[in-house]
Enzyme design. Structure first.
Site, short mmCIF file in Angstrom:
data_model
loop_
_atom_site.label_atom_id
_atom_site.label_comp_id
_atom_site.label_asym_id
_atom_site.label_seq_id
_atom_site.Cartn_x
_atom_site.Cartn_y
_atom_site.Cartn_z
N ARG A 180 0.80 -1.24 0.00
CA ARG A 180 0.00 0.00 0.00
C ARG A 180 0.83 1.28 0.00
NH1 ARG A 180 -5.26 1.77 3.51
NH2 ARG A 180 -3.97 1.17 5.25
N ASP A 181 2.15 1.19 0.04
CA ASP A 181 2.95 2.42 -0.02
C ASP A 181 4.27 2.15 -0.74
OD1 ASP A 181 3.34 5.12 0.37
OD2 ASP A 181 4.21 4.90 2.37
#
Length: 297
Positions: free
Chosen positions: A77-78
């Protein structure tokens, strides 16, 4: 969850301390800092071979996460260049799992939008459906950073170049993708390798998640790009980057023998199509606060 991550291209959690007011997490020490540190603002530019190897290693780390830990898929997610760390031997490891989500393999997770400017999947932003393909999109941005030596957003650049993804796609459509290559790399990228690399990156950046490759196919594609670069180096073959750029075709598929990047996905993936305005919003309009960069451990 972090304690169960054991892979050559993931930063491992070694231990922790929780003693009254002292709370410390202990990770691998990554002596070379972040990939971002060496792409712009560095006096010594990474060679193309180094950059390609780093991309391949990071892709393998993300593929491991998507493959499942204890039979559960992990979505980072990042994914971004500042979350890819380098050890003393320039080995790349994916780090910072603070925003990671765990869910069943091949499915989506409905969640609030989190991530970093310039790397955020437009489809995830529109639908709130987080999938493995969201990581694939973010990794596609990293691939362009590596190739172009530019950040995802640059307010000081010319107007048409301020958003990296938009600029490279425009140059690709105009058969001028050679103009996007980092000047420090001129003459060092083998034409067939460049063609393969750009095709992989742009497929990762498809607006619709189900049209993006899986990370396992990204790994295969980068392995093929690496073999093209090494083979050409050994034979001394060299060509003009501009000539190859003129020969790009958007729908060309990769050689089946080396594992082409296919348009695969789970049927549960979101299929929202974003307008250009919505994509520009995702790429950076101040709507989301910038997350702090991790420090090299």
């Amino acid at each position: 969850m972090l304690s169960r991550f054991r892979h050559p291209h993931l930063v491992s959690l070694i231990g922790y301390c929780n003693d009254d007011v002292e709370m410390i997490l202990v990770y691998d020490f990554m002596a070379r800092g972040t990939l971002r540190d060496h792409l712009y603002g560095s006096d010594h530019a990474l060679s193309w071979d180094q950059r390609l190897q780093i991309c391949l290693e990071a892709a393998r780390g993300i593929h491991f996460l998507h493959g499942g830990v204890d039979k559960r898929s992990v979505i980072h997610r990042d994914v971004k260049s500042s979350n890819i760390l380098l050890d003393e031997n320039w080995v790349a490891k994916v780090s910072d799992f603070g925003l990671s989500k765990v869910g069943p393999n091949g499915s989506h997770v409905t969640t609030d939008v989190k991530g970093s400017f310039g790397y955020l999947d437009p489809e995830y932003y529109m639908s709130l459906w987080l999938t493995q393909k969201s990581d694939v999109y973010s990794f596609g941005v990293v691939l362009l950073e590596v190739l172009c030596g530019r950040p995802p957003m640059n307010s000081r650049a010319e107007k048409q170049q301020d958003f990296l993804v938009t600029w490279v796609k425009k140059c690709y459509d105009d058969a001028n993708v050679d103009q996007t290559v980092d000047p420090a790399l001129r003459g060092s990228i083998r034409p067939k390798c460049l063609k393969q690399f750009v095709e992989i990156a742009l497929r990762c950046l498809h607006d619709q998640g189900k049209q993006r490759p899986l990370m396992r196919d990204v790994v295969k594609g980068l392995e093929y790009a690496w073999s093209l670069q090494r083979c050409a180096t050994q034979t001394g073959a060299m060509g003009n980057i501009g000539e190859v750029a003129m020969g790009f075709t958007r729908e060309e598929e990769f050689d089946e023998k080396f594992g082409r990047v296919r348009d695969e996905c789970s049927s549960s993936m979101a299929t929202t199509t974003c307008t250009e305005e919505e994509q520009a919003l995702v790429h950076g309009n101040g709507m989301f606060p910038q997350l702090p960069n991790p420090i090299a451990r």
